[in-house]
Design an enzyme around this catalytic site. Structure first.
Site, PDB file in Angstrom:
ATOM      1  N   CYS A 497       0.818  -1.214   0.000  1.00 15.65           N
ATOM      2  CA  CYS A 497       0.000   0.000   0.000  1.00 15.65           C
ATOM      3  C   CYS A 497       0.853   1.267   0.000  1.00 15.65           C
ATOM      4  O   CYS A 497       0.466   2.281  -0.584  1.00 15.65           O
ATOM      5  CB  CYS A 497      -0.959  -0.008   1.183  1.00 15.65           C
ATOM      6  SG  CYS A 497      -0.160   0.004   2.804  1.00 15.65           S
ATOM      7  N   HIS A 769      -1.559   1.717   7.297  1.00 18.91           N
ATOM      8  CA  HIS A 769      -2.114   1.544   5.951  1.00 18.91           C
ATOM      9  C   HIS A 769      -2.137   2.894   5.242  1.00 18.91           C
ATOM     10  O   HIS A 769      -2.656   3.876   5.768  1.00 18.91           O
ATOM     11  CB  HIS A 769      -3.531   0.972   6.033  1.00 18.91           C
ATOM     12  CG  HIS A 769      -4.164   0.746   4.698  1.00 18.91           C
ATOM     13  ND1 HIS A 769      -3.603  -0.079   3.734  1.00 18.91           N
ATOM     14  CD2 HIS A 769      -5.295   1.243   4.140  1.00 18.91           C
ATOM     15  CE1 HIS A 769      -4.369  -0.075   2.659  1.00 18.91           C
ATOM     16  NE2 HIS A 769      -5.402   0.724   2.883  1.00 18.91           N
TER      17      HIS A 769
END
Length: 854
Positions: A497, A769
């Site tokens: 990510c 994230h």
């Protein structure tokens, strides 16, 4: 595609609808594929004569061979028009009864729905809307609006709204809109409890229970004699209610009991709605059906010694127990589930403890994020923490339950100490040996190597195309529509990510960094340079701009090349930081630094990004809401730094206290960044009279009693007057360096030009994230949100599904003043605005003018 224009005009007669069952060539020479929908106003065509009809998808007129088309009803045509794939349309039409069963769905019916066209899995939901959604061809036909329930809740993409219009109401991201091809009635739901008439309660309940086969015992009827566990006793009574609770259908069937003894606490009502009549609350109790057991005709009152499997953990109801039968064989191995945490009433002998350990070792390994179940009937959850508790000798697992329980659970706290974070009512602490793998997903398979699996055959359905031709970014609404939706952006895989979001920020809607893709190789470049450059250009950037999607295999290839070329282990599997990726990418591609920065009279240093730092180690509590402009000015002033020239691209990393903590709870990304006062050898205006500045004073920086802004530069007269004040007499102003052509010229008549840059993307992080925000046009509200791992298909060894969504609401907050933002509670902000303002990690600025030649 059009045919011969000499056809007679169509008169106003009832419209008839057809579907093509075979391809044919239209009058204009184009091919009309099977599955195409047609409408025709006129008499029924002769079996042997062609007829004129309009294509519903394009509204073109064609002459159709009669034998190539089958007639549809108006209702069938409306449902099939929303299905965009012709073969899918035809398959639905040809399956006798299938389209009819789906067409019979009514609001409130339980359904199973396929959230995305790429997903083969259907999840549970309730039909909330059925009908058209607009005049555009894209949304023509009958669309079904579904509220997702159970474990699927939160995996949707709407709250019941579409393009600003409200079609139904549900929680955010708990709704989807799908065509008829992606919806079907839930098995056994023909007698929908949501729509059942009051007089049919018992029959409907029995049908629903029989269809789902929830219990090994027969389903209950009104008047049945039952018993249940309560403490050390098993009270008995008569069933007076057996149904779904009003507006709580997803929690399963509940049973109301008229007790033989006054040990209850239910008055026969639920949320002020009367379900049955009871003489007093002491003689009533309402329980999930899984906790209630039917008495046999020859059986007297039940006691605990007769059946030790009656108890539920801490007397908590199991929301999922209606769907999954208990497994008494598990309890015979592990003991009563009522002692999952506190232990049973009897101590185990030495031999029993060893046997239990052998069983635990023989079970599949359970670890953080394992999906497990406990108790019989099972309660489902995910392991979020394992370890020791002060008062328990064995290893304990902290579970985040699939559905909240009304009592006995917390938000991750045990006896005043927090062990993990989850929503209230979902944290349950149990002994690890009492957990077993979630049986709903079958026997867990050994995990595959995620790096090797990325290029396996299983990823073929997610493949993206190679685009060799240079593709500029698409801007405005046209560019946005190319990227909006599921399976859009860059697919995430195996801790990627950080790289997915960074690439999206850099290239999706700006060409300012395209120099990384275009420099021809020279004799000093090795093979890794061309491989990296071409991979980035043809497999990632160009496909992203042209088709709006890049699969994970292409990103994994880039990670492999970078790992080998940079001698940096972990780039194919480990979680890295965006600054590590940028540093390695610029080094492998041998790209010039984006800007140079100088401290005092020292040699300038080339930089790829600038990390804003703050003086001191104090956090940002109590400092208000700073703007990126203020943070950059303060950081450069503290280090006595200046840009040597205006950059075409500037990447700013937000300040942090250490590696993991934000220095400010909220930061306002400046839409426009003014670098004029941060450049050396650049004409600047006096902060007091706006004449040409000749000197600056670092000690005056930020002094609120002198001028506006933060930087302090003065003309000769203002500098002398300001430093006559006793508080500033010790300051040491220094002369500004001006371009040589200005040193011997009279001052310009107007203010010097300002050097500004525009915010075009932002990289954000929350709980390790990374996600991205990107601006796709100059107008306000043209913002998109990108998450490379927005959803997951297929469990542990499945695939992430990326998603790009419009978020025009962030413009309202970016245009606010810091004072306006400071009075707002971050929890009250819309989700996208909250992530952008509270989780900003890097802000990317560009100068569209300088980007043309720098």
């Amino acid at each position: 595609m059009t045919g011969d224009r000499s056809h007679p005009p169509i008169t106003m007669r009832p419209r008839r609808f057809f579907i093509l069952v075979q391809d044919f060539s239209g009058g204009g020479g184009g091919q009309v594929p099977r599955g195409t929908l047609l409408s025709q106003a006129g008499e029924p065509p002769s079996p042997d004569c062609p007829f004129w009809a309009k294509l519903l998808d394009t509204e073109a007129m064609v002459q159709v061979p009669a034998r190539a088309a089958w007639e549809l009803s108006k209702e069938q045509a409306g449902m099939l028009q929303a299905v965009t794939n012709g073969d899918e349309r035809l398959e639905l039409f040809r399956q006798e009864g299938l389209l009819g069963r789906r067409g019979a769905l009514r609001l409130g019916d339980r359904v199973r729905v396929q959230i995305t066209s790429a997903s083969g899995e259907k999840v549970r939901g309730v039909l909330r809307y059925r009908g058209p959604m607009g005049d555009s061809k894209e949304q023509a036909g009958v669309i079904f609006g579904v509220e997702l329930v159970g474990s699927a809740a939160g995996k949707g993409f709407t709250d019941g709204s579409f393009r600003g219009q409200k079609f139904f109401s549900c929680r955010e991201n708990c709704g989807v809109f799908v065509p008829v091809s992606r919806i079907e009635p839930e098995e056994g739901s023909e007698c929908s409890p949501l729509m059942a008439p009051r007089g049919s309660r018992r029959a409907c309940t029995r049908l629903q229970l029989a269809a789902e086969d929830p219990l090994k015992s027969p389903p209950l009827e009104l008047g049945d004699r039952v018993f249940f566990k309560m403490g050390d006793s098993a009270p008995t009574g008569t069933v007076v209610f057996c149904d779904y609770l009003p507006k709580k259908e997803m929690t399963g069937v509940f049973v109301g009991i008229f007790l033989d003894q006054p040990v209850g606490s239910w008055d026969g009502k639920f949320k002020d709605q009367s379900l049955c009549h009871l003489p007093s609350p002491e003689y009533g109790i309402l329980l999930p059906i899984a906790k209630v057991h039917k008495e046999k005709a020859d059986e007297g009152p039940k006691t605990l010694s007769d059946d030790s499997s009656l108890g539920l953990l801490n007397d908590l109801p199991s929301p999922s127990s209606i769907r999954y039968p208990p497994r008494p064989e598990w309890e015979s191995l592990h003991g009563s589930p009522s002692s999952l945490l506190t232990g049973g009433t009897e101590e185990r002998g030495e031999g029993e403890e060893e046997e239990g350990e052998e069983e635990e070792l023989a079970s599949p390994p359970l670890e953080i994020n394992s999906m497990v179940e406990v108790h019989d009937p099972p309660i489902y959850g995910v392991i979020r923490w394992t370890g020791k508790l002060p008062d328990v000798r064995e290893t304990i697992a902290g579970l985040e339950l699939e559905e909240p329980l009304p009592s006995g659970c917390t938000d991750g706290i045990y006896r005043g100490m927090r062990y993990f974070q989850c929503p209230p009512g979902k944290a349950l602490f149990v002994k690890l040996r009492h957990c077993r793998p979630d049986a709903r997903f079958g026997v867990p398979q050994p995990p595959e190597n995620p790096v090797l699996r990325c290029n396996s055959l299983a990823f073929r359905v997610y493949a993206s195309e190679r685009v060799p031709e240079d593709t500029p970014p698409g801007l405005g609404e046209e560019g946005a529509q190319r990227l909006i939706g599921w399976k859009k952006g860059i697919q995430g895989h195996c801790n990627s990510c950080y790289l997915d979001a960074t690439l999206f920020c850099m290239f999706a809607f700006s060409s300012v960094l395209d120099s990384l893709l275009l420099r021809p190789a020279d004799k000093n470049d090795g093979a890794s340079y061309e491989e990296t450059r071409d991979l980035l250009r043809t497999e990632i950037v160009n496909p992203l701009r042209k088709h709006g999607y890049v699969c994970a295999t292409k990103v994994m290839s880039l990670r492999r090349v970078l790992e080998a070329a940079g001698h940096s282990p972990g780039f194919t599997s480990e979680e890295k930081d965006p600054e590590e990726f940028l540093t390695l990418l610029f080094r492998v591609l041998k790209v010039e630094p984006l800007f140079k920065i100088r401290s005092a009279d020292k040699d300038p240093q080339g930089c790829i990004f600038y990390q804003i730092f703050m003086e001191g180690s104090a956090g940002g509590a109590g400092r208000g809401v700073p703007t990126v402009q203020q943070l950059l000015e303060g950081s450069l002033a503290a280090g006595d730094l200046k840009f040597t020239e205006a950059p075409s691209c500037l990447i700013l990393q937000m300040p942090r206290n250490g590696k993991d903590y934000k220095a400010f709870a909220t930061i306002l990304p400046s839409l426009e960044l003014d670098l004029t006062d941060l450049l050396e050898d650049t004409p600047r205006e006096c902060c007091i009279c706006q004449a040409l500045a000749l000197s600056e004073c670092p000690q005056c920086f930020g002094d609120p009693s002198v001028g506006a802004g933060s930087t302090r530069q003065y003309c000769a007269i203002c500098c002398q007057q300001v430093h006559r004040h006793r508080a500033r007499r010790a300051h040491r102003p220094r002369a500004l360096r001006l371009p040589p052509e200005l040193e011997h010229l009279p001052p310009p008549p107007g203010p010097p030009p300002r050097q500004t840059m525009q915010l075009y993307a932002a990289l954000c992080i929350h709980t390790s994230h990374y996600v991205a925000f990107a601006r796709h046009g100059p107008r306000r509200g043209q913002w998109l949100f990108f998450d490379s791992m927005a959803d997951r298909q297929g469990g542990q060894n499945g695939f992430n599904i990326p998603r790009v969504t419009p978020c025009p609401e962030v413009a309202d907050y970016l245009e606010m003043s810091p004072e306006e933002l400071q009075v707002l509670d971050p929890k009250s902000l819309p989700p996208c605005a909250r992530r952008l303002l509270c989780d900003a990690y890097m802000c990317l600025y560009h100068s569209p003018t300088l980007g043309l030649y720098k």
